[in-house]
Design an enzyme around this catalytic site. Structure first.
Site, mmCIF file in Angstrom:
data_model
loop_
_atom_site.group_PDB
_atom_site.id
_atom_site.type_symbol
_atom_site.label_atom_id
_atom_site.label_comp_id
_atom_site.label_asym_id
_atom_site.label_seq_id
_atom_site.Cartn_x
_atom_site.Cartn_y
_atom_site.Cartn_z
ATOM 1 N N GLY A 15 38.908 -9.122 -33.603
ATOM 2 C CA GLY A 15 38.091 -8.157 -34.334
ATOM 3 C C GLY A 15 38.375 -6.746 -33.862
ATOM 4 O O GLY A 15 39.325 -6.093 -34.307
ATOM 5 N N HIS A 70 33.359 -17.753 -40.718
ATOM 6 C CA HIS A 70 33.239 -16.885 -39.535
ATOM 7 C C HIS A 70 31.780 -16.882 -39.070
ATOM 8 O O HIS A 70 30.865 -16.949 -39.899
ATOM 9 C CB HIS A 70 33.697 -15.462 -39.885
ATOM 10 C CG HIS A 70 33.767 -14.579 -38.685
ATOM 11 N ND1 HIS A 70 32.666 -13.935 -38.195
ATOM 12 C CD2 HIS A 70 34.791 -14.267 -37.858
ATOM 13 C CE1 HIS A 70 33.014 -13.255 -37.111
ATOM 14 N NE2 HIS A 70 34.297 -13.440 -36.889
ATOM 15 N N GLY A 117 32.629 -9.489 -30.012
ATOM 16 C CA GLY A 117 32.182 -8.103 -30.014
ATOM 17 C C GLY A 117 31.327 -7.736 -28.813
ATOM 18 O O GLY A 117 30.688 -6.681 -28.792
ATOM 19 N N GLU A 160 29.826 -14.625 -38.236
ATOM 20 C CA GLU A 160 28.956 -13.613 -38.861
ATOM 21 C C GLU A 160 28.510 -14.060 -40.258
ATOM 22 O O GLU A 160 27.407 -13.739 -40.697
ATOM 23 C CB GLU A 160 29.677 -12.258 -38.906
ATOM 24 C CG GLU A 160 29.698 -11.601 -37.520
ATOM 25 C CD GLU A 160 30.894 -10.730 -37.236
ATOM 26 O OE1 GLU A 160 31.577 -10.285 -38.183
ATOM 27 O OE2 GLU A 160 31.162 -10.493 -36.036
ATOM 28 N N SER A 162 36.517 -10.992 -28.231
ATOM 29 C CA SER A 162 36.861 -9.917 -27.285
ATOM 30 C C SER A 162 38.287 -10.011 -26.745
ATOM 31 O O SER A 162 38.546 -9.698 -25.583
ATOM 32 C CB SER A 162 35.857 -9.869 -26.135
ATOM 33 O OG SER A 162 34.559 -9.582 -26.640
ATOM 34 N N ASN A 171 40.837 -9.402 -37.826
ATOM 35 C CA ASN A 171 39.693 -9.496 -38.731
ATOM 36 C C ASN A 171 39.029 -8.120 -38.727
ATOM 37 O O ASN A 171 38.358 -7.754 -37.766
ATOM 38 C CB ASN A 171 38.731 -10.576 -38.224
ATOM 39 C CG ASN A 171 37.428 -10.597 -38.998
ATOM 40 O OD1 ASN A 171 37.317 -9.985 -40.061
ATOM 41 N ND2 ASN A 171 36.435 -11.310 -38.476
ATOM 42 N N TRP A 172 39.251 -7.393 -39.809
ATOM 43 C CA TRP A 172 38.739 -6.008 -39.849
ATOM 44 C C TRP A 172 37.247 -5.943 -40.146
ATOM 45 O O TRP A 172 36.642 -4.882 -40.114
ATOM 46 C CB TRP A 172 39.525 -5.196 -40.885
ATOM 47 C CG TRP A 172 40.885 -4.784 -40.391
ATOM 48 C CD1 TRP A 172 41.411 -5.024 -39.147
ATOM 49 C CD2 TRP A 172 41.886 -4.052 -41.108
ATOM 50 N NE1 TRP A 172 42.669 -4.495 -39.057
ATOM 51 C CE2 TRP A 172 42.984 -3.885 -40.240
ATOM 52 C CE3 TRP A 172 41.958 -3.518 -42.400
ATOM 53 C CZ2 TRP A 172 44.150 -3.212 -40.630
ATOM 54 C CZ3 TRP A 172 43.116 -2.848 -42.796
ATOM 55 C CH2 TRP A 172 44.193 -2.695 -41.908
ATOM 56 N N LYS A 173 36.659 -7.064 -40.523
ATOM 57 C CA LYS A 173 35.230 -7.091 -40.866
ATOM 58 C C LYS A 173 34.947 -6.000 -41.911
ATOM 59 O O LYS A 173 35.784 -5.781 -42.782
ATOM 60 C CB LYS A 173 34.391 -6.947 -39.599
ATOM 61 C CG LYS A 173 34.834 -7.974 -38.550
ATOM 62 C CD LYS A 173 33.926 -8.099 -37.364
ATOM 63 C CE LYS A 173 34.482 -9.185 -36.441
ATOM 64 N NZ LYS A 173 33.637 -9.462 -35.291
ATOM 65 N N GLU A 228 35.824 -19.579 -31.815
ATOM 66 C CA GLU A 228 35.249 -18.299 -31.419
ATOM 67 C C GLU A 228 33.836 -18.511 -30.890
ATOM 68 O O GLU A 228 32.888 -18.638 -31.676
ATOM 69 C CB GLU A 228 35.181 -17.357 -32.619
ATOM 70 C CG GLU A 228 36.518 -17.041 -33.224
ATOM 71 C CD GLU A 228 36.466 -15.765 -34.039
ATOM 72 O OE1 GLU A 228 37.187 -14.830 -33.700
ATOM 73 O OE2 GLU A 228 35.680 -15.688 -34.987
HETATM 74 P P1 PGA Z 1 36.032 -9.372 -31.466
HETATM 75 O O1 PGA Z 1 35.778 -10.209 -32.810
HETATM 76 O O2 PGA Z 1 37.510 -9.493 -31.157
HETATM 77 O O3 PGA Z 1 35.623 -7.976 -31.792
HETATM 78 O O4 PGA Z 1 35.212 -10.010 -30.407
HETATM 79 C C1 PGA Z 1 36.413 -11.437 -33.041
HETATM 80 C C2 PGA Z 1 36.011 -11.985 -34.386
HETATM 81 O O5 PGA Z 1 34.854 -11.813 -34.792
HETATM 82 O O6 PGA Z 1 36.837 -12.619 -35.084
#
Ligand code: PGA
Length: 248
Positions: free
Chosen positions: A233, A94, A172, A96, A212, A9-11, A166
């Protein structure tokens, strides 16, 4: 047997050129893999990367869809628009999106129904936040999220659906859920799916962990019985770490 999935997931990261160079770098290193590889990229990268990755085993997906086909929804993109550029895979809900863009269990449900109606594959995200975990409410919260996300969705529609667990406190933050902790929650989700749809669907449903994930912890996570892969991510932004994740 459930085929493992590693999904990046490149966000809101990478330009088109950076995306192409990433694909150029990972392609030869993951060519023979048995793992299903997905990349959820920003909207502007979808068409060029879809074309660039054609013929490879890398599936390019969107990070979000709107539940309507068209209309007065400034800033949104529909499944029909994505289909036009050959993209038929999306993330849904997601954390976010829930946290910063007002998505709720209800919109997640509407988006999932829309995605399935449009023939999309979808990765539906669920997970508790820190406060909920500290109050030991994680199962209640995630159980409710699952129940609401799948309301009105029939068992026969679930073939293209993947769930990603998640925990928000692990995204993150560098704080991974322990592999036992992650497996316990994923087994719990599988059980909820069994209650809703029966044993066969629950045994076939792929459920990923996210939060993470990095090359140092992927093997331990993938060794767990119920964890079928990862939604990644930060560690999906660098080609070398993503290659290590796919070749775990
Ligand atoms: P992260 O993000 O691996 O940077 O913790 C995971 C995600 O938001 O899908």
């Amino acid at each position: 047997m459930r085929i493992p999935v590693i999904a990046g997931n490149w966000k809101m990261n990478k330009t088109i050129e950076e995306g192409k160079s990433f694909i150029r770098e990972i392609q030869p290193a993951i060519e023979g893999t048995d793992v299903e590889v997905m990349l959820f990229v920003p909207f502007t990268l979808l068409a060029p990367l879809k074309e660039y990755a054609a013929g490879s085993n890398i599936l390019i997906g969107a990070q979000n869809i709107h539940q309507a086909s068209s209309g007065a929804f400034t800033g949104e993109v529909s499944c029909e628009m994505l289909k036009e550029i050959g993209v038929e895979t999306t993330l849904i809900g997601h954390s976010e999106r829930r946290q910063f863009f007002g998505e709720t269990d209800e919109t997640v449900n509407l988006k999932l129904k829309k995605a399935l109606e449009a023939g999309f594959r979808a990765v539906v995200c669920v997970g508790e936040n820190l406060e909920e975990r500290e109050a030991r409410r994680e199962k209640q919260v995630v159980g409710d999220q699952i129940q609401r996300a799948f309301a009105g969705v029939a068992a026969g529609e679930l073939e293209g659906v993947i769930i990603a667990y998640e925990p928000v406190w692990a995204i993150g933050t560098g704080k991974t859920a322990g592999s036992d902790q992650a497996n316990e929650m994923i087994a719990f989700i599988r059980d909820r799916i069994k209650v809703l749809y029966g044993e066969t669907v629950s045994e076939e449903m792929r459920i990923l962990y996210g939060g993470s994930i990095k090359p140092e912890n992927i093997e331990e996570l993938m060794d767990m019985e119920d964890i079928d892969g990862g939604l990644v991510g930060g560690a999906s932004l660098k080609a070398d770490s993503f290659i290590q994740l796919v070749n775990f």
